[in-house]
Design a protein around this motif. Sequence first.
Motif, PDB file in Angstrom:
ATOM      1  N   ALA A 172     -22.842  46.158 -84.069  1.00 30.65           N
ATOM      2  CA  ALA A 172     -22.480  46.935 -85.268  1.00 30.65           C
ATOM      3  C   ALA A 172     -21.910  45.972 -86.293  1.00 30.65           C
ATOM      4  O   ALA A 172     -20.945  45.249 -86.025  1.00 30.65           O
ATOM      5  CB  ALA A 172     -21.447  47.993 -84.901  1.00 30.65           C
ATOM      6  N   GLY A 193     -17.373  44.058 -83.778  1.00 34.53           N
ATOM      7  CA  GLY A 193     -16.726  42.853 -84.293  1.00 34.53           C
ATOM      8  C   GLY A 193     -15.217  42.975 -84.413  1.00 34.53           C
ATOM      9  O   GLY A 193     -14.639  44.044 -84.219  1.00 34.53           O
ATOM     10  N   LEU A 216     -23.515  51.368 -90.132  1.00 34.35           N
ATOM     11  CA  LEU A 216     -23.238  52.803 -90.319  1.00 34.35           C
ATOM     12  C   LEU A 216     -23.216  53.152 -91.801  1.00 34.35           C
ATOM     13  O   LEU A 216     -22.845  54.261 -92.162  1.00 34.35           O
ATOM     14  CB  LEU A 216     -21.868  53.141 -89.727  1.00 34.35           C
ATOM     15  CG  LEU A 216     -21.759  53.220 -88.209  1.00 34.35           C
ATOM     16  CD1 LEU A 216     -20.294  53.358 -87.811  1.00 34.35           C
ATOM     17  CD2 LEU A 216     -22.558  54.401 -87.665  1.00 34.35           C
ATOM     18  N   ARG A 219     -19.584  51.929 -96.117  1.00 31.88           N
ATOM     19  CA  ARG A 219     -18.136  52.056 -95.896  1.00 31.88           C
ATOM     20  C   ARG A 219     -17.744  51.235 -94.694  1.00 31.88           C
ATOM     21  O   ARG A 219     -18.336  51.387 -93.620  1.00 31.88           O
ATOM     22  CB  ARG A 219     -17.757  53.511 -95.631  1.00 31.88           C
ATOM     23  CG  ARG A 219     -17.860  54.364 -96.842  1.00 31.88           C
ATOM     24  CD  ARG A 219     -17.625  55.814 -96.454  1.00 31.88           C
ATOM     25  NE  ARG A 219     -18.066  56.677 -97.518  1.00 31.88           N
ATOM     26  CZ  ARG A 219     -17.330  56.954 -98.585  1.00 31.88           C
ATOM     27  NH1 ARG A 219     -16.109  56.455 -98.690  1.00 31.88           N
ATOM     28  NH2 ARG A 219     -17.794  57.711 -99.539  1.00 31.88           N
ATOM     29  N   LEU A 221     -15.379  50.668 -91.779  1.00 35.80           N
ATOM     30  CA  LEU A 221     -14.454  51.506 -91.009  1.00 35.80           C
ATOM     31  C   LEU A 221     -13.535  50.633 -90.171  1.00 35.80           C
ATOM     32  O   LEU A 221     -13.910  49.538 -89.758  1.00 35.80           O
ATOM     33  CB  LEU A 221     -15.254  52.437 -90.092  1.00 35.80           C
ATOM     34  CG  LEU A 221     -16.350  53.259 -90.767  1.00 35.80           C
ATOM     35  CD1 LEU A 221     -17.145  54.038 -89.717  1.00 35.80           C
ATOM     36  CD2 LEU A 221     -15.745  54.222 -91.790  1.00 35.80           C
TER      37      LEU A 221
HETATM   38  N1  SAM Z   1     -14.600  42.979 -93.075  1.00 34.85           N
HETATM   39  C1  SAM Z   1     -15.254  43.170 -91.814  1.00 34.85           C
HETATM   40  C2  SAM Z   1     -16.771  43.048 -91.967  1.00 34.85           C
HETATM   41  O1  SAM Z   1     -17.243  43.164 -93.091  1.00 34.85           O
HETATM   42  O2  SAM Z   1     -17.503  42.890 -90.978  1.00 34.85           O
HETATM   43  C3  SAM Z   1     -14.855  44.522 -91.266  1.00 34.85           C
HETATM   44  C4  SAM Z   1     -14.717  44.565 -89.823  1.00 34.85           C
HETATM   45  S1  SAM Z   1     -14.440  46.188 -89.178  1.00 34.85           S
HETATM   46  C5  SAM Z   1     -12.762  46.432 -89.489  1.00 34.85           C
HETATM   47  C6  SAM Z   1     -14.507  45.877 -87.455  1.00 34.85           C
HETATM   48  C7  SAM Z   1     -15.825  46.176 -86.814  1.00 34.85           C
HETATM   49  O3  SAM Z   1     -16.100  47.573 -86.867  1.00 34.85           O
HETATM   50  C8  SAM Z   1     -17.020  45.529 -87.458  1.00 34.85           C
HETATM   51  O4  SAM Z   1     -17.184  44.175 -87.097  1.00 34.85           O
HETATM   52  C9  SAM Z   1     -18.155  46.399 -86.930  1.00 34.85           C
HETATM   53  O5  SAM Z   1     -18.497  46.062 -85.610  1.00 34.85           O
HETATM   54  C10 SAM Z   1     -17.510  47.777 -86.961  1.00 34.85           C
HETATM   55  N2  SAM Z   1     -17.799  48.451 -88.228  1.00 34.85           N
HETATM   56  C11 SAM Z   1     -16.926  48.876 -89.165  1.00 34.85           C
HETATM   57  N3  SAM Z   1     -17.557  49.480 -90.195  1.00 34.85           N
HETATM   58  C12 SAM Z   1     -18.875  49.434 -89.899  1.00 34.85           C
HETATM   59  C13 SAM Z   1     -20.068  49.870 -90.563  1.00 34.85           C
HETATM   60  N4  SAM Z   1     -20.027  50.483 -91.749  1.00 34.85           N
HETATM   61  N5  SAM Z   1     -21.240  49.645 -89.958  1.00 34.85           N
HETATM   62  C14 SAM Z   1     -21.323  49.027 -88.772  1.00 34.85           C
HETATM   63  N6  SAM Z   1     -20.236  48.588 -88.104  1.00 34.85           N
HETATM   64  C15 SAM Z   1     -19.033  48.793 -88.651  1.00 34.85           C
END
Ligand code: SAM
Length: 238
Positions: A172, A193, A216, A219, A221
């Motif tokens: 993801a 991640g 996803l 946005r 999350l």
């Molecule tokens: N700034 C980071 C980036 O752009 O990858 C955000 C990381 S997010 C807080 C932590 C993890 O949640 C991501 O690495 C991903 O695996 C998952 N995640 C959060 N939002 C997502 C999205 N819109 N689509 C896919 N995975 C998401």
Amino acid sequence: MNIIILFESDFTGHGKVKLAGRRFGYIKKVHRASPGDFLFVGLLNGQMGKGLVTKITDRFVEMEVVLDIPPPEPLPLVLVLALPRPKAVRRIIQAVTCLGVKTIYLINSWRVEKSFWSSPVLKTENVEKELILGLEQAKDTRMPEIFFKPLFKPFVLEELPLIAEKTIALTAHPKSFAPCPKDVAKPVTLVIGPEGGFIDIEIKTLEKSGFKTVSLGKRILRTETAVPVLISRLTTLR
Ligand code: SAM
């Protein structure tokens, strides 16, 4: 506590258990149980069923239990999670246990803070506490397994391809242009991640091991939100 999880050490005789401590406190204060009441119980990693309260004092409760109901089926999904900050890791472990995930890998990545690895939250007894809370919430008895993988590259290149064999392998990643699939018919290995996201070389390494990046949407999350959203989108919860 929708199920009282029993341990072999609770048994005082055939089908007879005696509980003190946290579970007793819950049965006394929340269930307000009295002799003759039935409670839902389950043996850790075993069958579930009913417990008939036979005695309750100020310190313990005794029950006669019949365990004849199988626990719910595990969710066919392996979760590989870049180690989140300690507060979040507790919540995520508990939440995914509720959802039926039985195998969790906590892995390192460039943007995982080193100090997270020495957090007391990761001590076996503390991890088990969260897993039990998840089982109690979900009415399940099968304890998930958690593996710690502090070396990203050897894990992703050598172990992960075997773990993901015969599954749909997904990372993801909000920057991906491919939408995350829905209701897939096969088991899934899902990589999530760290708070700052995977760096490009890590995404390439995961791709080399057969992991497709999916998103996803635009946005971004929090991990605590992304994980249950991804799991419910990919699988049929059971
Ligand atoms: N700034 C980071 C980036 O752009 O990858 C955000 C990381 S997010 C807080 C932590 C993890 O949640 C991501 O690495 C991903 O695996 C998952 N995640 C959060 N939002 C997502 C999205 N819109 N689509 C896919 N995975 C998401």
